[in-house]
Design an enzyme around this catalytic site. Structure first.
Site, mmCIF file in Angstrom:
data_model
loop_
_atom_site.group_PDB
_atom_site.id
_atom_site.type_symbol
_atom_site.label_atom_id
_atom_site.label_comp_id
_atom_site.label_asym_id
_atom_site.label_seq_id
_atom_site.Cartn_x
_atom_site.Cartn_y
_atom_site.Cartn_z
ATOM 1 C CG HIS A 135 24.056 -93.547 46.465
ATOM 2 N ND1 HIS A 135 25.347 -92.940 46.311
ATOM 3 C CD2 HIS A 135 24.352 -94.788 46.793
ATOM 4 C CE1 HIS A 135 26.226 -94.212 46.424
ATOM 5 N NE2 HIS A 135 25.583 -95.248 46.751
ATOM 6 C CG ASP A 165 26.825 -89.929 46.010
ATOM 7 O OD1 ASP A 165 25.552 -89.753 46.395
ATOM 8 O OD2 ASP A 165 27.145 -91.218 45.833
ATOM 9 N N GLY A 241 26.809 -101.558 49.072
ATOM 10 C CA GLY A 241 27.009 -101.667 50.507
ATOM 11 C C GLY A 241 28.327 -100.988 51.027
ATOM 12 C CG ASN A 242 32.540 -101.802 50.215
ATOM 13 O OD1 ASN A 242 32.535 -102.812 49.468
ATOM 14 N ND2 ASN A 242 33.202 -101.366 51.416
ATOM 15 C CB SER A 243 27.961 -96.834 48.900
ATOM 16 O OG SER A 243 27.806 -97.252 47.370
ATOM 17 C CB THR A 259 30.988 -92.708 45.832
ATOM 18 O OG1 THR A 259 29.921 -92.138 45.403
ATOM 19 C CG2 THR A 259 32.082 -92.612 44.308
ATOM 20 C CB ALA A 260 30.563 -95.368 41.810
ATOM 21 C CG LEU A 301 34.561 -69.432 34.664
ATOM 22 C CD1 LEU A 301 35.260 -70.340 33.246
ATOM 23 C CD2 LEU A 301 35.446 -68.230 34.683
ATOM 24 N N GLY A 302 30.145 -68.131 34.474
ATOM 25 C CA GLY A 302 29.127 -67.232 33.603
ATOM 26 C C GLY A 302 29.274 -67.235 32.149
#
Length: 489
Positions: A135, A165, A241-243, A259-260, A301-302
């Site tokens: 992001h 991400d 800004g730390n992301s 990340t968040a 797995l399907g």
């Protein structure tokens, strides 16, 4: 009878008392400065040596024990944490997306530059590899990286994975000047709740900043809108800004990519001690796939599932209302090869508790193609354990491969973040101009949630509905805030 004090002595005493009162008044008026001056005036005069006038350094030890400090470790780590600057050029018209008026008045369309700022981590100094968040650079036309010593380098995009991400870039390795510095990766599986960690990044663009805390939780999932999840939770401050920045242990090893953060009033409201980082093991696996192919391949797995409620739990003979009830097993899938049947309830995968269908989908999304998965099931009320080898499921399909009436359209899986928010179906990724699909009214961004064969969860279910071509093809389409049926001719 004691002699009376002389008049001169009384006058001197009175003068001293008046001076003392005035000094107190001055202390009240001028605060600490006057109080300090008064205190010094009342002390016996002492000779001030040069040694006494010097400010002494903090002690290196206390009672023979070294004073702990993160400074030596951070001196090694901070040069490897960079600021990431991205720019996106956007064409803006007063007529919005209306194609007629935009063609009639092209001179009114203007170009606007959207800028964003985040952080990144150099993980390979020899090759100039930098990890950051998807992001942070999503949709960017230009990305540059600023090193801690002030140098700015243009970054080359290698690949990214929106569902976890993670994004990977390459910066040129300087031939002159100081070499790049990288952070070694730790085994994040060894991280425990209570371990000390340090977050390094560039919050709010104010410059490189360090915060510290502990690991509050590991394997954190269930956060709406954040894709496939296996987060490290920490109370180290992680702000906008730390992301993309580094979460390191006390040895200076990378344990996560920040990340968040969570705040009920929004991320710009600040940190409240709920920060999340992508484990280094997961980031490293995504990085290796992006380096090899530029994209990420996931095992599946399907199966289609539904959540187990109290009524289903009673009917299936379960002790608690939890698990993923298998409603359909796709042909030629990993689940079919392992012997999974419709009606089975999946309660755990590789020992990890599965509470519902979302938990199973999140588990699958974090597995590689070819991964062996041990499933703990209930079949007819009895425990059963099966082992499946995950197979790759296509992430997108051309419409012509499903039905000629869909020619020109490309269908793809919903982003994991959308699924975490409770959405299902497939998304129309592209529609070729003048194609049959375009003539039938399909548009990029449409979400298809049902067809003649009924509702479906994902691309595999959508594809299965075309095993027998329908004589009349009707799609249930969600477009923005509206939904309706489209007849494909």
């Amino acid at each position: 009878m004691s002699p009376r004090p002389s008049a001169s002595r009384s006058a001197r005493a009175r003068a001293t008392r008046i001076g003392f009162v005035l000094a107190l008044a001055a202390a009240a008026a001028f605060g600490g400065f006057a109080a300090t001056a008064l205190q010094e005036s009342l002390r016996p005069a002492q000779a001030k040596t040069p040694e006494a006038a010097q400010v002494e350094a903090l002690p290196a030890t206390v009672a023979g024990t070294p004073v702990p400090s993160l400074a030596p470790m951070l001196e090694r780590v901070m040069p490897a944490v960079v600021s990431v600057h991205s720019q996106q050029r956007v064409r803006v018209s007063p007529f919005g997306n209306d194609p007629f008026f935009r063609r009639m008045f092209p001179e009114l369309t203007q170009e606007r530059i959207n800028r964003s700022l985040g952080s990144g981590v150099i993980v390979d100094a020899r090759r100039g590899l930098v990890l950051t968040n998807h992001h942070v650079i999503e949709g960017a036309d230009e990305v540059s990286v600023s090193l801690s010593d002030g140098r700015t380098l243009t970054a080359e995009f290698i690949g990214s994975d929106p569902d976890t991400d993670i994004a990977l870039m390459r910066i040129p390795v300087p031939e002159d000047g100081a070499p790049l510095t990288a952070i070694p990766m730790a085994d994040s599986a060894q991280l425990r709740v209570g371990d000390f960690v340090v977050a390094v990044g560039n919050p709010f663009g104010i410059g490189q900043t360090v915060t510290s805390g502990i690991v509050s939780a590991v394997g954190r999932t269930g956060l709406a809108g954040l894709g496939y999840q296996n987060f490290i939770q920490t109370d180290a401050s992680i702000n906008p800004g730390n992301s993309g920045g580094a979460l390191v242990d006390l040895h200076g090893r990378l344990v996560g990519i920040n990340t968040a953060s969570f705040n009920p009033r929004g991320s710009m409201a600040g940190n409240i001690g709920l920060g999340f980082a992508i484990p280094s093991n997961l980031a490293g696996d995504i990085m290796r796939q992006l380096l090899a192919t530029g994209e990420v391949h996931r095992g599946a797995l399907g199966v289609d599932t539904q959540d187990v409620d109290a009524r289903l739990a009673e009917g299936l003979g379960l002790d608690a209302a939890r698990g993923a009830l298998v409603t359909r097993v796709y042909p030629d899938s990993a689940a079919a090869a392992a012997g999974v049947e419709a009606g089975d309830v999946i309660l755990a995968a590789n020992g990890q508790r599965i509470d519902d269908g979302a938990a199973l989908r999140n588990f699958e999304g974090l597995q590689a193609v070819g991964a062996r998965v041990t499933l703990d099931l209930r079949r007819d009320g009895e425990p059963l354990q099966l082992t499946a080898t995950l197979r790759e499921q296509p992430r997108s399909l051309p419409g012509a491969s499903l039905d000629p009436r869909l020619a020109g359209a490309t269908f793809s899986e919903l982003p994991a973040g959308a699924r975490q928010s409770g959405l299902s179906g497939v998304v129309v990724e592209e529609v070729a101009a003048g194609s049959r699909a375009a003539g039938n009214g399909l548009r990029p961004g449409d979400r298809i949630v049902a067809a003649n064969s009924g509702r479906f969860d994902d691309l595999a279910g959508f594809r299965l509905g075309f095993s027998t071509p329908p004589s009349q093809l009707v799609l249930r389409v969600v477009r923005g805030n509206t939904s309706g049926n489209l007849i494909m001719r």
